[in-house]
Design a protein around this motif. Structure first.
Motif, short mmCIF file in Angstrom:
data_model
loop_
_atom_site.label_atom_id
_atom_site.label_comp_id
_atom_site.label_asym_id
_atom_site.label_seq_id
_atom_site.Cartn_x
_atom_site.Cartn_y
_atom_site.Cartn_z
N GLU A 117 1.35 11.77 -0.55
CA GLU A 117 0.45 12.02 -1.68
C GLU A 117 0.98 11.39 -2.97
O GLU A 117 0.20 10.82 -3.75
CB GLU A 117 0.29 13.54 -1.85
CG GLU A 117 -0.69 13.92 -2.95
CD GLU A 117 -0.87 15.42 -3.05
OE1 GLU A 117 -1.58 15.87 -3.96
OE2 GLU A 117 -0.29 16.14 -2.19
N ASN A 118 2.30 11.47 -3.23
CA ASN A 118 2.86 10.94 -4.48
C ASN A 118 3.37 9.51 -4.36
O ASN A 118 3.99 9.00 -5.28
CB ASN A 118 4.01 11.84 -4.94
CG ASN A 118 3.55 13.26 -5.21
OD1 ASN A 118 2.41 13.47 -5.64
ND2 ASN A 118 4.43 14.23 -4.97
N ALA A 119 3.15 8.84 -3.23
CA ALA A 119 3.66 7.48 -3.02
C ALA A 119 2.67 6.45 -3.55
O ALA A 119 1.50 6.75 -3.82
CB ALA A 119 3.91 7.24 -1.53
N ASP A 120 3.18 5.24 -3.72
CA ASP A 120 2.35 4.13 -4.19
C ASP A 120 1.40 3.73 -3.07
O ASP A 120 1.85 3.45 -1.95
CB ASP A 120 3.25 2.95 -4.57
CG ASP A 120 2.47 1.81 -5.18
OD1 ASP A 120 1.25 1.98 -5.40
OD2 ASP A 120 3.08 0.75 -5.45
N PRO A 121 0.12 3.70 -3.31
CA PRO A 121 -0.82 3.35 -2.22
C PRO A 121 -0.67 1.92 -1.72
O PRO A 121 -1.08 1.62 -0.60
CB PRO A 121 -2.20 3.59 -2.86
CG PRO A 121 -1.97 3.50 -4.32
CD PRO A 121 -0.59 4.02 -4.56
#
Length: 337
Positions: free
Chosen positions: A155-159
């Motif tokens: 969820e908090n990672a770079d897409p």
């Protein structure tokens, strides 16, 4: 060649395991030693020496193996082995008996906790792929690619970040960490101190480790640290010459046999005892001629005459009456006013 081998009968190709001897051999099965006290057949030995000795060695080896397989056998990991008895013959050793390998950290932990090693199956059933997958090897990696063909983005990672590359990088880090720990275990077992160079941590590193890291970093330049300035209150680390760049390392000589070492020592003793003084003939002749010339020059030199009393600079003024010089302080002359 194959036709010639196939044409040989089994009786000629394979010799029997029974060997007849006039006098039985003396065996020491603990050292796999067999002693043959029978006399040589001089006729066969003179007729064909190589074949006779080869057949004799084969027969004695067959008798020794017959005695070995007469001992009680047992199975150890799919292999049939025999337990040899205690040896009777003491064989001298040139080198000491090697010490047993020290236990690793995991082996020590397993021994304390009573953990026994169990043999695992090479295949495991994968519920997702519905087939048997090996625990390791290239087929295991192929099965992992088939199973993990898609990865979830946190969820908090770079897409836009590649999760497959991130996973491979994390796996490489784990492999490197395990390899480093394995090397540290080997160094610890051999009681070798490994400095924490390159992986310093203020929480676990000591002042000595940090000092060694600074010294190695200074010497890791093109000039080997010649033009690097010292830090305030900096002390040079000691005992790290082996890991410094450009340090000369002595190569250990391979171990030599006892005969070679004995020959070298005897050669050194002979060279000392038979040593003769070296005579430089040219230097000796030149010194003799020089001594002769010096002696002849002393003989040809004329004797000098005695020095006269009236030598310039050594003349003395005449003394007056009473042993006093004229014109002295106590002279009876006229006084000046």
């Amino acid at each position: 060649m194959d036709e010639l081998i196939n044409s040989i009968s089994p009786s000629e190709k394979y010799k029997p395991i029974t060997v007849n001897k006039l006098i039985d051999l003396n065996y020491d099965l603990g050292t796999l030693l067999a002693e043959d006290t029978n006399d040589f057949d001089t006729n066969c030995l003179s007729r064909n020496k190589n074949d006779y000795l080869l057949n004799l060695a084969r027969d004695n080896t067959q008798l020794l193996l017959n005695q070995v397989w007469g001992l009680p056998t047992e199975r150890v990991e799919e292999a049939i082995v025999v337990r040899l008895p205690v040896q009777k013959t003491l064989l001298p050793r040139m080198k000491p008996i090697p010490k047993p390998r020290p236990l690793t950290k995991w082996e020590q932990f397993a021994k304390v906790k009573g953990i026994q090693k169990k043999k695992k199956a090479k295949l495991s059933w994968d519920e997702q792929l519905k087939k048997w997958v090996p625990l390791y090897g290239f087929k295991k990696s192929q099965a992992e690619k088939e199973k993990n063909w898609v990865l979830e983005v946190p969820e908090n990672a770079d897409p836009m970040e590649d999760q497959f590359e991130k996973k491979n990088f994390a796996k490489g880090e784990r492999v490197a960490k395990n390899e480093l720990q394995r090397l540290r275990n080997i160094a610890k077992a051999k009681k070798v101190q490994v400095p924490r160079v390159g992986i310093t941590n203020s929480e676990v590193s000591t002042a000595k480790d940090l000092q060694a890291a600074v010294t190695v970093a200074k010497a890791s330049t093109a000039s080997l640290g010649k033009f690097q300035k010292d830090l305030p209150k900096e002390k040079e680390a000691k005992g790290i010459s082996a890991i410094l760049p450009g340090a000369s390392r002595k190569r250990k000589q391979p171990p030599v046999s006892g005969d070679t070492e004995k020959t070298e020592n005897l050669a050194i003793v002979d060279s000392i005892l038979n040593k003769r003084p070296k005579l430089n003939i040219e230097k000796a002749v030149a010194r003799h001629i020089s001594n002769d010339q010096v002696g002849s020059s002393h003989q040809d030199r004329p004797r000098s005459s005695k020095k006269s009393n009236n030598v310039k600079g050594n003349s003395k003024k005449p003394k007056g009456k009473g042993g006093q010089r004229k014109g002295g302080k106590n002279a009876g002359g006229r006084k000046r006013r």
